[in-house]
Enzyme design. Structure first.
Site, PDB file in Angstrom:
ATOM      1  N   SER A 145       2.789   6.964   2.682  1.00 23.34           N
ATOM      2  CA  SER A 145       1.430   7.275   2.233  1.00 23.34           C
ATOM      3  C   SER A 145       0.404   6.299   2.792  1.00 23.34           C
ATOM      4  CB  SER A 145       1.360   7.266   0.704  1.00 23.34           C
ATOM      5  OG  SER A 145       1.748   6.004   0.179  1.00 23.34           O
ATOM      6  N   THR A 164       1.240   7.559  -4.360  1.00 20.69           N
ATOM      7  CA  THR A 164       2.573   8.159  -4.435  1.00 20.69           C
ATOM      8  C   THR A 164       3.569   7.030  -4.208  1.00 20.69           C
ATOM      9  OG1 THR A 164       2.408   8.690  -2.076  1.00 20.69           O
ATOM     10  CG2 THR A 164       1.831  10.423  -3.638  1.00 20.69           C
ATOM     11  N   HIS A 169       0.820  -1.209   0.000  1.00 23.36           N
ATOM     12  CA  HIS A 169       0.000   0.000   0.000  1.00 23.36           C
ATOM     13  C   HIS A 169       0.856   1.262   0.000  1.00 23.36           C
ATOM     14  CE1 HIS A 169      -4.397  -0.975   0.852  1.00 23.36           C
ATOM     15  NE2 HIS A 169      -3.832  -2.142   0.638  1.00 23.36           N
ATOM     16  N   ASP A 170       2.135   1.124   0.298  1.00 23.26           N
ATOM     17  CA  ASP A 170       3.021   2.292   0.332  1.00 23.26           C
ATOM     18  C   ASP A 170       4.008   2.311  -0.831  1.00 23.26           C
ATOM     19  OD1 ASP A 170       3.805   4.686   1.529  1.00 23.26           O
ATOM     20  OD2 ASP A 170       5.479   3.732   2.547  1.00 23.26           O
ATOM     21  N   TRP A 200       6.623   4.454  -3.438  1.00 23.53           N
ATOM     22  CA  TRP A 200       7.819   4.092  -2.684  1.00 23.53           C
ATOM     23  C   TRP A 200       8.035   4.830  -1.369  1.00 23.53           C
ATOM     24  CZ3 TRP A 200      10.088  -0.343  -3.613  1.00 23.53           C
ATOM     25  CH2 TRP A 200       9.948  -0.918  -4.895  1.00 23.53           C
ATOM     26  N   ASP A 209       7.021   6.624   1.161  1.00 29.92           N
ATOM     27  CA  ASP A 209       6.845   7.990   1.670  1.00 29.92           C
ATOM     28  C   ASP A 209       5.826   8.005   2.800  1.00 29.92           C
ATOM     29  OD1 ASP A 209       4.575   7.441   0.216  1.00 29.92           O
ATOM     30  OD2 ASP A 209       4.484   9.397  -0.763  1.00 29.92           O
ATOM     31  N   HIS A 226      -0.727   1.150 -10.265  1.00 26.62           N
ATOM     32  CA  HIS A 226      -1.036   1.808 -11.529  1.00 26.62           C
ATOM     33  C   HIS A 226      -2.539   2.012 -11.689  1.00 26.62           C
ATOM     34  CE1 HIS A 226       2.988   1.804 -12.973  1.00 26.62           C
ATOM     35  NE2 HIS A 226       3.096   0.493 -13.073  1.00 26.62           N
TER      36      HIS A 226
END
Length: 241
Positions: A97, A91, A38-39, A93, A95, A43
């Site tokens: 999110s 977003t 999920h992080d 890789w 971060d 696509h």
């Protein structure tokens, strides 16, 4: 495609009986890999579905006869040497999110807007909205294990906020003390320049026995005689710093 990859995988990798991995793995690993996915990246999907069917060689033994999923949507780039690309819905890789959200709306949804913290329930678990959807960065395909990891790292974020606040107050205490010390035993005695004031200001800061005694022996007296060498622990009178 002959032999089919599914046939090769089934012949070589199929387990005929349960093999216990001992202490190597548990359900937290399942939660963690979904938490990671999920992080990472996702696509944009097209409306057309793709179907994969089990080859006839393994169809009888395969509980899942077919699997359908949406194709990845191609986006025209207008570049002659690369005429299409892909858009991400997340977003990509690491971060954070998965707990912070993928856009401005998502980030505002999870913030508590108090001391830099994120929203978390009073029981230490994720809050839920009016539709009972967990309030967190990315909640698609969520389940208990996944939500627990989200709650864990929301609490980690908030713990960092508390620590930074504590460090801020500690730094404020040190800086305030430096300012007070300069004004007490440097500036004031230079302004008025009398032996009496010099002695009084140094007593005010170091105690009656002076700086040398305090540096050599420290706080050797109890609270009754604390004026001799100062307090062992400062009395902050309840102020936050």
């Amino acid at each position: 495609m002959d032999p089919h990859p599914s046939v090769v995988a089934t012949k070589l990798l199929a387990r005929k009986k349960f093999i216990d991995t001992g202490e190597q793995f548990n359900m937290i690993a399942t939660s963690w890999i979904q938490f990671m996915i999920h992080d990472w990246i996702d696509h944009l999907e097209d409306t057309q579905q793709v179907e994969l069917r089990a080859p006839h060689e393994i169809a009888s033994a395969c509980p899942l006869k077919s699997f359908k999923f949406f194709k990845t949507k191609r986006i025209s780039t207008g570049e002659p040497d690369m005429n299409f690309g892909f858009l991400n819905t997340r977003t990509p890789w690491w971060d954070g999110s998965v707990i912070y959200g993928n856009n401005e709306e998502g980030m505002r949804r999870v913030r508590a807007f108090k001391e830099g913290k994120l929203r978390i329930g009073g029981d230490g678990l994720l809050e839920h909205d009016e539709k009972w959807i967990p309030v967190s960065g990315d909640v698609r395909n969520c389940w208990a294990g996944f939500s627990l990891l989200q709650a864990l790292f929301v609490r980690e974020h908030n713990a960092v906020c508390d620590l930074l606040k504590k460090l801020y107050r500690y730094a404020r205490l040190v800086t305030s003390a430096v300012i007070a010390k300069i004004h007490t035993i440097d500036w004031t005695v230079e302004l008025l320049k009398t032996d009496t004031l010099l002695a009084g200001m140094r007593v005010n800061w170091y105690g009656l026995l002076g700086k040398r005694f305090k540096d050599l022996f420290g706080h050797i007296c109890g609270p009754v005689l604390s004026g001799l060498v100062g307090l062992r622990k400062p009395n902050d009178h309840g102020v936050p710093y």
